[in-house]
Design a protein around this motif. Structure first.
Motif, mmCIF file in Angstrom:
data_model
loop_
_atom_site.group_PDB
_atom_site.id
_atom_site.type_symbol
_atom_site.label_atom_id
_atom_site.label_comp_id
_atom_site.label_asym_id
_atom_site.label_seq_id
_atom_site.Cartn_x
_atom_site.Cartn_y
_atom_site.Cartn_z
ATOM 1 N N GLY A 1 0.815 -1.212 0.000
ATOM 2 C CA GLY A 1 0.000 0.000 0.000
ATOM 3 C C GLY A 1 0.846 1.258 0.000
ATOM 4 O O GLY A 1 0.328 2.352 -0.208
ATOM 5 N N GLY A 2 2.162 1.105 0.251
ATOM 6 C CA GLY A 2 3.073 2.231 0.114
ATOM 7 C C GLY A 2 3.496 2.921 1.395
ATOM 8 O O GLY A 2 4.384 3.770 1.383
ATOM 9 N N THR A 3 2.881 2.590 2.527
ATOM 10 C CA THR A 3 3.264 3.223 3.788
ATOM 11 C C THR A 3 4.683 2.819 4.176
ATOM 12 O O THR A 3 5.081 1.663 4.004
ATOM 13 N N GLU A 4 5.455 3.776 4.694
ATOM 14 C CA GLU A 4 6.794 3.484 5.208
ATOM 15 C C GLU A 4 6.844 3.822 6.693
ATOM 16 O O GLU A 4 6.307 4.843 7.131
ATOM 17 N N VAL A 5 7.506 2.952 7.466
ATOM 18 C CA VAL A 5 7.635 3.147 8.907
ATOM 19 C C VAL A 5 9.072 2.862 9.306
ATOM 20 O O VAL A 5 9.804 2.148 8.618
ATOM 21 N N ASP A 6 9.474 3.423 10.450
ATOM 22 C CA ASP A 6 10.816 3.185 10.983
ATOM 23 C C ASP A 6 10.777 2.088 12.028
ATOM 24 O O ASP A 6 9.851 2.017 12.851
ATOM 25 N N VAL A 7 11.812 1.252 12.013
ATOM 26 C CA VAL A 7 11.994 0.194 12.995
ATOM 27 C C VAL A 7 13.194 0.554 13.863
ATOM 28 O O VAL A 7 14.234 0.956 13.342
ATOM 29 N N SER A 8 13.062 0.433 15.174
ATOM 30 C CA SER A 8 14.114 0.861 16.089
ATOM 31 C C SER A 8 15.357 -0.018 15.974
ATOM 32 O O SER A 8 15.302 -1.154 15.492
ATOM 33 N N ARG A 9 16.453 0.519 16.466
ATOM 34 C CA ARG A 9 17.716 -0.226 16.467
ATOM 35 C C ARG A 9 17.586 -1.531 17.241
ATOM 36 O O ARG A 9 18.089 -2.568 16.831
ATOM 37 N N GLY A 10 16.880 -1.485 18.368
ATOM 38 C CA GLY A 10 16.725 -2.690 19.164
ATOM 39 C C GLY A 10 15.879 -3.760 18.493
ATOM 40 O O GLY A 10 16.116 -4.953 18.678
ATOM 41 N N ALA A 11 14.873 -3.354 17.733
ATOM 42 C CA ALA A 11 13.975 -4.313 17.089
ATOM 43 C C ALA A 11 14.491 -4.786 15.737
ATOM 44 O O ALA A 11 14.019 -5.802 15.219
ATOM 45 N N ALA A 12 15.445 -4.066 15.162
ATOM 46 C CA ALA A 12 15.919 -4.390 13.802
ATOM 47 C C ALA A 12 16.449 -5.809 13.661
ATOM 48 O O ALA A 12 16.098 -6.499 12.700
ATOM 49 N N PRO A 13 17.301 -6.316 14.573
ATOM 50 C CA PRO A 13 17.804 -7.683 14.381
ATOM 51 C C PRO A 13 16.703 -8.733 14.362
ATOM 52 O O PRO A 13 16.737 -9.675 13.546
#
Length: 240
Positions: free
Chosen positions: A219-231
């Motif tokens: 659908g095109g939405t972009e969100v940020d993922v935290s450094r802690g959750a990225a792995p």
């Protein structure tokens, strides 16, 4: 039941004492760490742990900072000499708050809470599959409608409510993101403390600032993922 616990405390005497009390109470202490960054690094390895015992005043990152950047939800107990942190601690939905010096009697009460939570909240059937509805309860006037989970891309906690995004923003009946996550189990993955993502809705991932990820959803939405959750997210997506 025996609990696997992590202890983070920068003062060696306090760390040793708390570790001893936990072991005497039947817990397995899986890690003894000295600062906040070490906690996030250890958790990023994905090893099993049932609860985190965190000092609040630690080098690098405070215990409050660590909770805000956890890769996934864990029962957290804050252990500190400063009672004035209690309000902020419970705002972050910690399981308990212990004042130093911790007594065996007070610790026993905390462990009872943790064990009850662990026994009641596995969220899996006997075969290990996640349980819970495949449809999301959404408020509609005075009633509730059920929306197929497959229509959703992500869930956000804002304005004191959990919102599902399914082409439009829908207010769910869940009051906290932890409640939504307990119901949905492995059908979702943490993006940060206020964000859950449905992995199947992720269509792109790129590096962001300071170890964060920028995720593109269907659908095109972009969100940020935290450094802690990225792995954890990268592992879930098979990105190594």
């Amino acid at each position: 039941m025996s609990l696997r616990v992590l202890v983070a405390e920068d003062e060696p005497f306090n760390r040793k004492r708390l570790t001893r009390l936990l072991r005497e109470a039947g817990c397995e202490v899986v890690a003894e760490l000295e600062d906040g960054p070490a906690v996030l690094d250890w958790l990023a390895r994905g090893e099993a742990v049932d609860a985190l015992f965190l000092d609040i005043q630690m080098p690098g990152l405070t215990g409050l900072d660590v909770v805000a950047d956890l890769p996934r939800p864990f029962p957290v107990v804050f252990v500190t000499a400063y009672a004035e942190h209690a309000v902020r601690a419970f705002e972050q939905a910690v399981t308990d708050y212990l004042l130093k010096p911790v007594t065996a009697e007070r610790l026993a009460t905390t462990l009872q809470r943790l064990r009850a939570r662990a026994e009641a909240g596995t969220g899996r059937d006997p075969a290990g599959r996640p349980v819970g509805p495949f449809r999301v309860p959404v408020k509609a006037g005075d009633g509730v409608v059920l929306v197929d989970l497959a229509r959703t891309t992500h869930f956000v906690f804002e304005e004191d409510a959990v919102w599902a995004f399914a082409g439009e923003r829908l207010r769910t009946t869940w009051k906290t993101l932890a409640e939504a996550e307990a119901v949905l189990g492995s059908r979702v993955v943490r993006g940060h403390r206020h964000l859950l993502l449905r992995p199947e809705a992720i269509v792109g991932v790129r590096a962001g600032d300071s170890g964060r990820l920028r995720v593109r959803l269907s659908g095109g939405t972009e969100v940020d993922v935290s450094r802690g959750a990225a792995p954890g997210l990268k592992a879930r997506l098979g990105l190594g």
